[in-house]
Design a protein around this motif. Structure first.
Motif, short mmCIF file in Angstrom:
data_model
loop_
_atom_site.label_atom_id
_atom_site.label_comp_id
_atom_site.label_asym_id
_atom_site.label_seq_id
_atom_site.Cartn_x
_atom_site.Cartn_y
_atom_site.Cartn_z
N MET A 1 0.85 -1.19 0.00
CA MET A 1 0.00 0.00 0.00
C MET A 1 0.88 1.24 0.00
N SER A 2 0.69 2.16 -0.95
CA SER A 2 1.53 3.35 -1.05
C SER A 2 1.24 4.31 0.10
N THR A 3 2.28 5.05 0.49
CA THR A 3 2.11 6.04 1.55
C THR A 3 1.48 7.30 0.98
N ILE A 4 0.94 8.10 1.88
CA ILE A 4 0.30 9.35 1.46
C ILE A 4 0.96 10.50 2.21
N SER A 5 1.26 11.59 1.51
CA SER A 5 1.93 12.72 2.12
C SER A 5 0.99 13.48 3.04
N ALA A 6 1.59 14.23 3.95
CA ALA A 6 0.78 15.02 4.89
C ALA A 6 -0.05 16.06 4.15
N SER A 7 0.53 16.70 3.13
CA SER A 7 -0.21 17.73 2.39
C SER A 7 -1.38 17.13 1.61
N SER A 8 -1.15 15.93 1.03
CA SER A 8 -2.24 15.27 0.31
C SER A 8 -3.34 14.83 1.27
N ALA A 9 -2.94 14.31 2.44
CA ALA A 9 -3.94 13.89 3.44
C ALA A 9 -4.74 15.10 3.92
N LEU A 10 -4.06 16.23 4.14
CA LEU A 10 -4.74 17.44 4.59
C LEU A 10 -5.73 17.92 3.53
N ASN A 11 -5.32 17.84 2.28
CA ASN A 11 -6.18 18.27 1.18
C ASN A 11 -7.45 17.41 1.11
N ARG A 12 -7.28 16.09 1.29
CA ARG A 12 -8.44 15.19 1.23
C ARG A 12 -9.38 15.42 2.40
N LEU A 13 -8.81 15.65 3.59
CA LEU A 13 -9.65 15.93 4.76
C LEU A 13 -10.41 17.23 4.57
N PHE A 14 -9.71 18.26 4.09
CA PHE A 14 -10.35 19.54 3.87
C PHE A 14 -11.43 19.45 2.79
N TRP A 15 -11.21 18.64 1.78
CA TRP A 15 -12.21 18.51 0.73
C TRP A 15 -13.50 17.90 1.29
N ARG A 16 -13.35 16.88 2.10
CA ARG A 16 -14.55 16.26 2.68
C ARG A 16 -15.23 17.22 3.66
N LEU A 17 -14.45 17.90 4.48
CA LEU A 17 -15.00 18.87 5.43
C LEU A 17 -15.68 20.01 4.68
N HIS A 18 -15.03 20.49 3.63
CA HIS A 18 -15.57 21.57 2.81
C HIS A 18 -16.90 21.16 2.18
N PHE A 19 -16.96 19.92 1.71
CA PHE A 19 -18.15 19.42 1.05
C PHE A 19 -19.34 19.37 2.01
N TRP A 20 -19.15 18.69 3.15
CA TRP A 20 -20.26 18.54 4.09
C TRP A 20 -20.68 19.88 4.69
N ALA A 21 -19.68 20.72 5.01
CA ALA A 21 -20.01 22.03 5.58
C ALA A 21 -20.81 22.86 4.58
#
Length: 437
Positions: A1-21
């Protein structure tokens, strides 16, 4: 399983948070933006609706303020006096603010958050009563209450606070996700500020971001200043302000006039003493409460921050017991004195234009966000951005104390965030259960 960078993880979290909000808060944001847009034009609407009581024909000499107040009280014998706003400009009327007949001193000025008092308008040159309006009959008061609590009283203020809190989060997360790489590193750089026309959803996404960024500073000021006097976050702000401004001058509530049997200072004398030491600005004068009370005077006009002042006068001698002005205000109090009138559009046409554009930008952000969601969502599904567990684990640790601090400063946001996290946890548990089954 490939690793994920902190910036990419932050972007994905923010996208989901942005969507629901965005999906949940959109109706509130639309309501707040549209009612705020209506409130922006209060000066022009009030000038049209209330000119007959706000302004008079200029005469040769004004009557003593005592006679003006007496005329107002004679027109409303059952009401209790709150304070008086003497005519300031040559063509201004004098305003006598009254409590409702059922109200008690110090309380009852509001009915569940909606003003229940009235205002009597007096011609300062003739003593003629021009009219009497309930506070809620003033367009400014009505529009303000519509914007702050949908005319439902203090019990509904949390709803607008919820929308404002999440809009701050939407703006911050959207800005982080949009921020382009420099051109030297293969990114778009400043070209990200130019929308890609004719590209369908990509065009909507560009416009969604660019319009919000173009008016981002104005939107941020409006949101932050609005939250400073909101019901729950405002309590946090006032507590912080009190701790920072411990040495700020404040008129003690316990001030008392010197004991004696002499006559009390009259309205005109209190006005004359106040004018002699206060800035040239419209003021409100509150009479003494009780035999040993004091006259309390402050600026009624909030559009001139440097004209803020407070006075307390001895009811018998007229001596100044307390005085404070702009020069003695701490930095945070000065910022609030400037920010709140800006939020209300009280600095003139330029201020109104900026706020109107900001309100329209908020409306466009909601509409364009919904259009993008509708275009990308799978048929029959919500289409929320996915967030895998490994991405959640890779999120930088500094984010969690930041979110906790924001939740403390904005309690309504904090409560709603807990609800959102609980729903996320339940959704993940259900997904695991289905996978195990």
């Amino acid at each position: 399983m490939s690793t994920i960078s902190a910036s990419s993880a932050l972007n994905r979290l923010f996208w989901r948070l942005h969507f629901w909000a965005g999906l949940v808060a959109s109706p509130i944001i639309l309501f707040a933006a549209l009612t705020g847009l209506l409130y922006v034009f209060t000066p022009q609407i009030e000038a049209w609706r209330h000119a007959d009581v706000d302004h008079v024909t200029v005469g040769s000499q004004r009557l003593p303020l005592d006679a003006q107040v007496a005329a107002a009280l004679a027109a409303a014998p059952d009401a209790a006096l709150r304070y008086v706003v003497p005519a300031h400009a040559a063509d201004d009327s004098t305003q006598v603010w009254l409590r409702a007949p059922h109200a008690h001193h110090g309380a009852g000025e509001h009915d569940h958050g909606l003003p229940s008092g009235s205002i009597v308008y007096v011609n300062p040159y003739t003593g003629q009563v021009l009219g009497q309006l309930q506070e809620m009959e003033r367009f400014k008061t009505w529009a303000k209450k519509l914007h702050s609590n949908a005319l439902q009283g203090d019990g509904w203020r949390w709803l607008i606070e919820l929308g404002a809190s999440w809009m701050l989060v939407l703006f911050a997360t959207g800005l982080v996700m949009w921020w382009p790489k420099p051109q030297a590193r293969g990114g778009d750089g400043w070209r990200a500020l130019v929308p890609r026309w004719g590209r369908g959803r990509a065009t909507w996404r560009d416009l969604h971001a660019i319009v919000a960024i173009a008016l981002g500073l104005v939107l941020a000021i409006v949101l932050v200043t609005g939250l400073t006097w909101a019901e729950h976050s405002g309590q946090r702000f006032r507590a912080m302000q009190a701790s920072l401004d411990q040495n700020a001058p404040k008129a003690p509530k316990s001030l008392r006039s010197a004991p004696g049997d002499g006559p009390h200072l009259g309205w005109q004398a209190a006005l004359d003493r106040s004018v002699a030491q206060a800035p040239d600005i419209a003021m409100q004068i509150t009479p003494p409460a009780g035999a040993d009370g004091v006259w309390r005077v402050e600026n009624f006009d909030r559009t001139q921050p440097t004209g803020r002042f407070q006075l307390a006068l001895d009811a018998r001698s007229g001596a100044t017991l307390f005085a404070s002005g702009w020069e003695r205000l701490p930095a945070l109090a000065r910022a609030t004195a400037v920010g709140i009138p800006f939020h209300r559009g009280e600095f003139g046409v330029w201020n109104q234009v900026l706020l109107a554009l900001a309100a329209l930008a908020a409306v466009f952000s909601v509409v364009s966000g919904l259009v993008m969601w509708w275009q990308r969502r799978p048929r029959g599904k919500v289409g929320a951005p996915t967030l895998q567990a490994r991405a959640l684990k890779a999120v930088p640790l500094w984010l969690w104390p930041l979110m906790a601090g924001l939740a403390w400063a904005l309690p309504v946001f904090g409560w709603s965030l807990l609800v959102m996290l609980a729903l996320e946890a339940l959704a993940r548990l259900r997904a695991r259960a289905r996978a195990a089954g």
